[in-house]
Every structure is written in C-alpha cells, then in structure tokens.
Design a protein around this motif. Structure first.
Motif, PDB file in Angstrom:
ATOM      1  N   ALA A 119    -170.141 -87.001  14.804  1.00  0.00           N
ATOM      2  CA  ALA A 119    -170.055 -85.563  15.047  1.00  0.00           C
ATOM      3  C   ALA A 119    -169.414 -85.290  16.410  1.00  0.00           C
ATOM      4  O   ALA A 119    -168.611 -84.357  16.550  1.00  0.00           O
ATOM      5  CB  ALA A 119    -171.440 -84.925  14.976  1.00  0.00           C
ATOM      6  N   ILE A 143    -165.252 -77.143  12.689  1.00  0.00           N
ATOM      7  CA  ILE A 143    -165.924 -78.436  12.780  1.00  0.00           C
ATOM      8  C   ILE A 143    -167.353 -78.327  12.249  1.00  0.00           C
ATOM      9  O   ILE A 143    -167.868 -79.246  11.632  1.00  0.00           O
ATOM     10  CB  ILE A 143    -165.904 -78.970  14.228  1.00  0.00           C
ATOM     11  CG1 ILE A 143    -166.395 -80.411  14.289  1.00  0.00           C
ATOM     12  CG2 ILE A 143    -166.749 -78.142  15.161  1.00  0.00           C
ATOM     13  CD1 ILE A 143    -165.418 -81.388  13.770  1.00  0.00           C
ATOM     14  N   PHE A 144    -167.987 -77.168  12.474  1.00  0.00           N
ATOM     15  CA  PHE A 144    -169.346 -76.978  11.982  1.00  0.00           C
ATOM     16  C   PHE A 144    -169.382 -76.965  10.460  1.00  0.00           C
ATOM     17  O   PHE A 144    -170.312 -77.480   9.855  1.00  0.00           O
ATOM     18  CB  PHE A 144    -169.942 -75.679  12.531  1.00  0.00           C
ATOM     19  CG  PHE A 144    -170.161 -75.717  14.010  1.00  0.00           C
ATOM     20  CD1 PHE A 144    -171.148 -76.509  14.556  1.00  0.00           C
ATOM     21  CD2 PHE A 144    -169.383 -74.967  14.862  1.00  0.00           C
ATOM     22  CE1 PHE A 144    -171.358 -76.564  15.918  1.00  0.00           C
ATOM     23  CE2 PHE A 144    -169.578 -75.004  16.232  1.00  0.00           C
ATOM     24  CZ  PHE A 144    -170.571 -75.818  16.767  1.00  0.00           C
ATOM     25  N   ILE A 173    -172.450 -82.750  18.024  1.00  0.00           N
ATOM     26  CA  ILE A 173    -171.462 -81.687  18.237  1.00  0.00           C
ATOM     27  C   ILE A 173    -171.590 -81.128  19.651  1.00  0.00           C
ATOM     28  O   ILE A 173    -170.581 -80.924  20.341  1.00  0.00           O
ATOM     29  CB  ILE A 173    -171.617 -80.575  17.188  1.00  0.00           C
ATOM     30  CG1 ILE A 173    -171.180 -81.090  15.811  1.00  0.00           C
ATOM     31  CG2 ILE A 173    -170.816 -79.327  17.565  1.00  0.00           C
ATOM     32  CD1 ILE A 173    -171.514 -80.154  14.664  1.00  0.00           C
ATOM     33  N   SER A 196    -161.363 -82.142  17.457  1.00  0.00           N
ATOM     34  CA  SER A 196    -161.057 -80.766  17.073  1.00  0.00           C
ATOM     35  C   SER A 196    -160.661 -79.922  18.275  1.00  0.00           C
ATOM     36  O   SER A 196    -159.665 -79.187  18.227  1.00  0.00           O
ATOM     37  CB  SER A 196    -162.267 -80.149  16.374  1.00  0.00           C
ATOM     38  OG  SER A 196    -162.033 -78.813  16.045  1.00  0.00           O
ATOM     39  N   ILE A 197    -161.399 -80.048  19.356  1.00  0.00           N
ATOM     40  CA  ILE A 197    -161.091 -79.277  20.564  1.00  0.00           C
ATOM     41  C   ILE A 197    -159.753 -79.727  21.153  1.00  0.00           C
ATOM     42  O   ILE A 197    -158.914 -78.907  21.539  1.00  0.00           O
ATOM     43  CB  ILE A 197    -162.229 -79.410  21.598  1.00  0.00           C
ATOM     44  CG1 ILE A 197    -163.491 -78.703  21.082  1.00  0.00           C
ATOM     45  CG2 ILE A 197    -161.814 -78.836  22.954  1.00  0.00           C
ATOM     46  CD1 ILE A 197    -164.740 -78.995  21.896  1.00  0.00           C
ATOM     47  N   THR A 208    -165.854 -83.380  17.081  1.00  0.00           N
ATOM     48  CA  THR A 208    -165.799 -82.218  17.967  1.00  0.00           C
ATOM     49  C   THR A 208    -164.748 -82.412  19.059  1.00  0.00           C
ATOM     50  O   THR A 208    -163.938 -81.516  19.311  1.00  0.00           O
ATOM     51  CB  THR A 208    -167.184 -81.950  18.589  1.00  0.00           C
ATOM     52  OG1 THR A 208    -168.124 -81.777  17.539  1.00  0.00           O
ATOM     53  CG2 THR A 208    -167.161 -80.713  19.462  1.00  0.00           C
ATOM     54  N   GLY A 224    -170.093 -83.606  22.046  1.00  0.00           N
ATOM     55  CA  GLY A 224    -168.632 -83.567  21.963  1.00  0.00           C
ATOM     56  C   GLY A 224    -168.041 -82.355  22.641  1.00  0.00           C
ATOM     57  O   GLY A 224    -166.936 -82.412  23.181  1.00  0.00           O
ATOM     58  N   ALA A 225    -168.774 -81.247  22.626  1.00  0.00           N
ATOM     59  CA  ALA A 225    -168.305 -80.022  23.265  1.00  0.00           C
ATOM     60  C   ALA A 225    -168.674 -79.965  24.746  1.00  0.00           C
ATOM     61  O   ALA A 225    -168.290 -79.036  25.451  1.00  0.00           O
ATOM     62  CB  ALA A 225    -168.878 -78.796  22.545  1.00  0.00           C
TER      63      ALA A 225
END
Length: 161
Positions: A53, A79-80, A119, A60-61, A57, A122-123
C-alpha cells in the motif's frame, strides 16, 4: 507507446526509504499480534500488504507530479479505490461463517488497518501513522486483556445466574 520518463536509481532518497521502511516495519508489527494468536494472516501477510500500500501510494503521488499537465484529470486519490478493492478481496477470503458463527472478521479488519497505515506511510502522514499504530496496539492487545479479565467473568456470571 508513449511512457513516462524513467526515474533514475540515484533518486532513491531517505524520504522514500523512510516511508517504505516504516510501512514494512509497522506491517510486520501488526502481523505479529495475529501471528502470536495463531490466526491465518500473520507477519508476512500484514507486512506485505502494508508495504504494498505504501509503494502504491508513493508511486501514485510521484506519477501525479511527474505527469500532471495543465487541464489533466488525474486523481491520485484513486489509490484508495484500488487498495480498497484489493484488500476487500483478501479480507472476504478470510471471513468464514460456520454453524452461525463468524470467524476471522477481526483479522480481515486488521488487514484493512494495515492497508490504511501503509497508505498513510506512503503519503508521509506521520502524525496519522503514529496515532493509527498506537490505537491499533491498544485495541488489539489492550482490549484483549480487558476481554479476558473482565468480560469473561461477566459471561460466566450470566451463565451461572
């Protein structure tokens, strides 16, 4: 076929390592609880899900910032959606109903928690990661002690009364 530009290997930095490393470690710690209690999804499952996850993330970012152009309709929050669908399939496979009793529901919810913490790692949402990890430990370990100590007595008193 047109692809995005490659990201050079020397761009691996401490931020990425910290986000992914924290997700891997927290995932393993979340899985440790389930492993010690003898449940199906343990260390490896939770570690891989939380780490995956976080990778999704970060990717994706990074792609959002790399490919974003004026007027694009990219949405990194999808992503969610992907993570939710993925974890839903795994969790649904764990839940078993036998003779009117539901089994592995907490393990399925625990996997969802590992995904959400991944997530957040990752963020780079460190306050959220910290609070989620603390609450997870309290809920899984602290509440188990409470249930064994006080709720089991309550159930015994009801059966005798």
């Amino acid at each position: 076929m047109e692809l995005n530009p490659d990201t050079p290997l020397h761009w691996i930095d401490m931020t990425i390592l910290m986000r992914l490393g924290t997700a891997a470690i927290l995932g393993l710690l979340l899985g440790l609880d389930r492993e010690l209690k003898g449940h199906d999804a343990g260390l490896r499952t939770h570690g891989l899900i939380c780490f995956s996850a976080a990778v999704m993330t970060v990717c994706s970012i990074a792609l959002y910032h790399q490919l974003d152009t004026d007027g694009s309709r990219m949405d990194p929050l999808r992503i969610f959606e992907g993570a939710g669908a993925f974890v839903g399939i795994i969790a649904a496979g764990l839940i078993v109903v036998s003779k009117g009793t539901v089994h592995n529901l907490t393990t399925a919810a625990h996997i969802w928690l590992a995904t959400v913490i991944g997530i957040a790692c990752g963020a780079g949402q460190w306050p959220l990661v910290l609070v989620a990890a603390i609450v997870a430990v309290v809920m899984m370990s602290g509440l188990a002690l409470f249930e064994r100590r006080w709720l089991s007595r309550f159930g015994q008193d009801r059966e005798q009364g």
